[in-house]
Structures are given as C-alpha cells and as structure tokens.
Design a protein around this motif. Structure first.
Motif, PDB file in Angstrom:
ATOM      1  N   LEU A 170       0.852  -1.177   0.000  1.00  0.00           N
ATOM      2  CA  LEU A 170       0.000   0.000   0.000  1.00  0.00           C
ATOM      3  C   LEU A 170       0.896   1.237   0.000  1.00  0.00           C
ATOM      4  O   LEU A 170       1.721   1.410   0.897  1.00  0.00           O
ATOM      5  CB  LEU A 170      -0.904   0.023   1.232  1.00  0.00           C
ATOM      6  CG  LEU A 170      -1.942  -1.103   1.348  1.00  0.00           C
ATOM      7  CD1 LEU A 170      -2.667  -1.008   2.678  1.00  0.00           C
ATOM      8  CD2 LEU A 170      -2.943  -1.046   0.193  1.00  0.00           C
ATOM      9  N   ALA A 171       0.723   2.083  -0.979  1.00  0.00           N
ATOM     10  CA  ALA A 171       1.559   3.279  -1.109  1.00  0.00           C
ATOM     11  C   ALA A 171       0.996   4.399  -0.238  1.00  0.00           C
ATOM     12  O   ALA A 171       0.400   5.374  -0.728  1.00  0.00           O
ATOM     13  CB  ALA A 171       1.631   3.713  -2.563  1.00  0.00           C
ATOM     14  N   VAL A 172       1.150   4.242   1.082  1.00  0.00           N
ATOM     15  CA  VAL A 172       0.654   5.235   2.030  1.00  0.00           C
ATOM     16  C   VAL A 172       1.758   5.553   3.034  1.00  0.00           C
ATOM     17  O   VAL A 172       2.646   4.731   3.291  1.00  0.00           O
ATOM     18  CB  VAL A 172      -0.595   4.732   2.780  1.00  0.00           C
ATOM     19  CG1 VAL A 172      -1.763   4.576   1.829  1.00  0.00           C
ATOM     20  CG2 VAL A 172      -0.313   3.415   3.500  1.00  0.00           C
ATOM     21  N   MET A 177      -1.399   4.909   7.178  1.00  0.00           N
ATOM     22  CA  MET A 177      -1.385   3.504   7.569  1.00  0.00           C
ATOM     23  C   MET A 177      -1.953   3.330   8.969  1.00  0.00           C
ATOM     24  O   MET A 177      -2.641   2.351   9.257  1.00  0.00           O
ATOM     25  CB  MET A 177       0.045   2.962   7.510  1.00  0.00           C
ATOM     26  CG  MET A 177       0.134   1.434   7.623  1.00  0.00           C
ATOM     27  SD  MET A 177      -0.592   0.588   6.195  1.00  0.00           S
ATOM     28  CE  MET A 177      -1.986  -0.256   6.953  1.00  0.00           C
ATOM     29  N   LEU A 178      -1.699   4.296   9.843  1.00  0.00           N
ATOM     30  CA  LEU A 178      -2.252   4.245  11.195  1.00  0.00           C
ATOM     31  C   LEU A 178      -3.778   4.320  11.146  1.00  0.00           C
ATOM     32  O   LEU A 178      -4.472   3.555  11.838  1.00  0.00           O
ATOM     33  CB  LEU A 178      -1.693   5.404  12.022  1.00  0.00           C
ATOM     34  CG  LEU A 178      -2.173   5.497  13.478  1.00  0.00           C
ATOM     35  CD1 LEU A 178      -1.767   4.258  14.265  1.00  0.00           C
ATOM     36  CD2 LEU A 178      -1.608   6.748  14.140  1.00  0.00           C
ATOM     37  N   LEU A 179      -4.306   5.211  10.336  1.00  0.00           N
ATOM     38  CA  LEU A 179      -5.756   5.328  10.199  1.00  0.00           C
ATOM     39  C   LEU A 179      -6.377   4.057   9.629  1.00  0.00           C
ATOM     40  O   LEU A 179      -7.414   3.578  10.103  1.00  0.00           O
ATOM     41  CB  LEU A 179      -6.104   6.515   9.304  1.00  0.00           C
ATOM     42  CG  LEU A 179      -5.861   7.916   9.864  1.00  0.00           C
ATOM     43  CD1 LEU A 179      -6.263   8.963   8.836  1.00  0.00           C
ATOM     44  CD2 LEU A 179      -6.606   8.135  11.163  1.00  0.00           C
ATOM     45  N   LEU A 180      -5.740   3.505   8.606  1.00  0.00           N
ATOM     46  CA  LEU A 180      -6.273   2.286   7.986  1.00  0.00           C
ATOM     47  C   LEU A 180      -6.215   1.104   8.938  1.00  0.00           C
ATOM     48  O   LEU A 180      -7.142   0.285   8.985  1.00  0.00           O
ATOM     49  CB  LEU A 180      -5.494   1.979   6.709  1.00  0.00           C
ATOM     50  CG  LEU A 180      -5.697   2.964   5.550  1.00  0.00           C
ATOM     51  CD1 LEU A 180      -4.699   2.704   4.439  1.00  0.00           C
ATOM     52  CD2 LEU A 180      -7.125   2.871   5.017  1.00  0.00           C
ATOM     53  N   THR A 181      -5.136   1.007   9.711  1.00  0.00           N
ATOM     54  CA  THR A 181      -5.010  -0.081  10.681  1.00  0.00           C
ATOM     55  C   THR A 181      -6.111   0.013  11.732  1.00  0.00           C
ATOM     56  O   THR A 181      -6.737  -0.994  12.095  1.00  0.00           O
ATOM     57  CB  THR A 181      -3.634  -0.035  11.359  1.00  0.00           C
ATOM     58  OG1 THR A 181      -2.613  -0.149  10.366  1.00  0.00           O
ATOM     59  CG2 THR A 181      -3.485  -1.153  12.371  1.00  0.00           C
ATOM     60  N   GLY A 182      -6.343   1.221  12.230  1.00  0.00           N
ATOM     61  CA  GLY A 182      -7.396   1.406  13.215  1.00  0.00           C
ATOM     62  C   GLY A 182      -8.766   1.066  12.666  1.00  0.00           C
ATOM     63  O   GLY A 182      -9.575   0.410  13.326  1.00  0.00           O
ATOM     64  N   ALA A 183      -9.036   1.503  11.433  1.00  0.00           N
ATOM     65  CA  ALA A 183     -10.337   1.228  10.818  1.00  0.00           C
ATOM     66  C   ALA A 183     -10.546  -0.271  10.642  1.00  0.00           C
ATOM     67  O   ALA A 183     -11.617  -0.805  10.983  1.00  0.00           O
ATOM     68  CB  ALA A 183     -10.439   1.936   9.469  1.00  0.00           C
TER      69      ALA A 183
END
Length: 223
Positions: A170-172, A177-183
């Motif tokens: 994932l090119a983030v 990445m922190l937001l996506l992990t939490g979601a």
C-alpha cells in the motif's frame, strides 16, 4: 501446452476437497480445537494412517483451511470494490459490506482467522500473504484519498507502520497507515462482537449500526 490432469491427480484433489469439507463440518460443530484427522479418516472410510498421505498433521490441515478462508474473503471484498468509476468512499463502504456479508455467511471460518488463537497452533508464513490480501482488498481502493489529521508517527511506531504498508503493498505514509489499521481493527472487532451474539437484545439486527459505524470510519479516513 499443459497436459490434462491424470485420473490419480483428479482423485487426489477430490479427496483433499472431501477432507476439507469434513474438517469444516467439525469446525462448525465444535470449533477448531476439536478437528481430528482420525475422525475424518473414519468418515472417509479409510484407515487413519492413510489420511497422512494428504495432510501430514492437524496443523497442516488447519493452515489449508485458514488460507482458503482468507482467499475466499479477499475475493469477495475485491469483487465488491473492483469498480474504479465509483468514488473511494463508495468503494470502501461496498468493501465493508462484503466483509460483513461473508462473515455472516461463514461465521465459523471467520472465527478461524479472526477469532481466538488455537492452542498449540502456530500459523506458518504461508498464511501471511492471504491475510494481507484481505486488508489490501479493503484498503487498496482508498489509497491516495486518506487524509491524516495530524503529523506522521515517528520512532518505532513510524517504522512499524512503514514496514506494514510495504508488506501490504500500500503506497501510504505512516499517518495514513495508522488510520487504515485502526479502521480495519475496529471493523473486525465489531463483526466479531456481532457474530458472538453480543448485540442480541439491544442492537440486533445490527444492519443500521454497521452502516453507521462504517460511514463514521469513512469520515475518519477523510473519504
């Protein structure tokens, strides 16, 4: 030009499929800890030693079931999000819906991959790529659209998030990445609560709750 499978190969594939089906029946009936190769051999009508020609141990069979579950779930989410003309938010919501639909239709397989650890079982490297595929299927369509609210995490966490993004392809940056992990973690947790009956008598059916919280996650991601 590839050769067609031999009758022996076809028979082996059919037996492997039957073994998995019987194992899934055991999983649904009494959980992963009770899966027994001996019991499966008995149901197949073969001597117990013969089943080890197909799976060398219970753990090897568990790994095959786990990989299958991840792959099937990822395919369902990918199918829901594979609409490039739709906006990022719509694709995220569609992917979340597919995640829940699969979990509700396959609760025991969901528990196998996202439930409690199986005593004595250590997941091998073979399970990593299929597990990552699920996360990538849900998060990939929103890459480039996530809007982190603050500065990027630094230090050990920043390095871990960078490594995780790279492993997931994932090119983030670390903030996204922190937001996506939490979601992803909250969505998995919510589904697990629902499947374990924690909303019965209050928030069941949880259709509206799920949609409201998915929309909130989309807001938090800046979609």
């Amino acid at each position: 030009m590839s050769r067609p499978p031999t009758p022996r190969a076809i028979a082996r594939a059919e037996t492997l499929g039957r073994i998995k089906s019987l194992a899934l029946a055991q999983l649904a009936d009494s959980g992963a800890t009770t899966i027994s190769l001996r019991a499966i051999a008995r149901d197949l009508g073969i001597v117990s030693s013969a089943i080890y020609r197909y799976y060398g141990s219970r753990d090897e069979l568990l790994t095959a079931l786990i990989v299958d579950a991840y792959e099937d779930l990822a395919a369902a989410v990918e199918s829901a999000t594979d609409h490039p003309r739709r906006g990022a938010r719509r694709r995220f919501v569609d992917g979340c819906r597919a995640l829940r639909d699969w979990a509700r239709s396959e609760p025991h397989r969901w528990a196998l991959v996202y439930g409690s650890a199986i005593p004595g079982y250590v997941a091998p490297q073979d399970t990593v790529a299929p597990a990552a595929r699920v996360v990538r299927a849900l998060c990939g369509p929103v890459v480039g659209h996530v809007t982190p609210p603050g500065p990027a995490p630094r230090g050990r966490l920043g390095s871990q998030l960078e490594a995780t993004a790279a492993a997931l392809d994932l090119a983030v940056d670390p903030s996204a990445m922190l937001l996506l992990t939490g979601a992803f973690g909250r969505l998995v947790g919510l589904l697990t609560l629902e499947l374990n009956g924690h909303f019965v008598g209050g928030l069941d059916p949880a259709d509206e709750l799920w949609l409201a919280l998915v929309e909130r996650e989309a807001d938090a991601l800046g979609l």
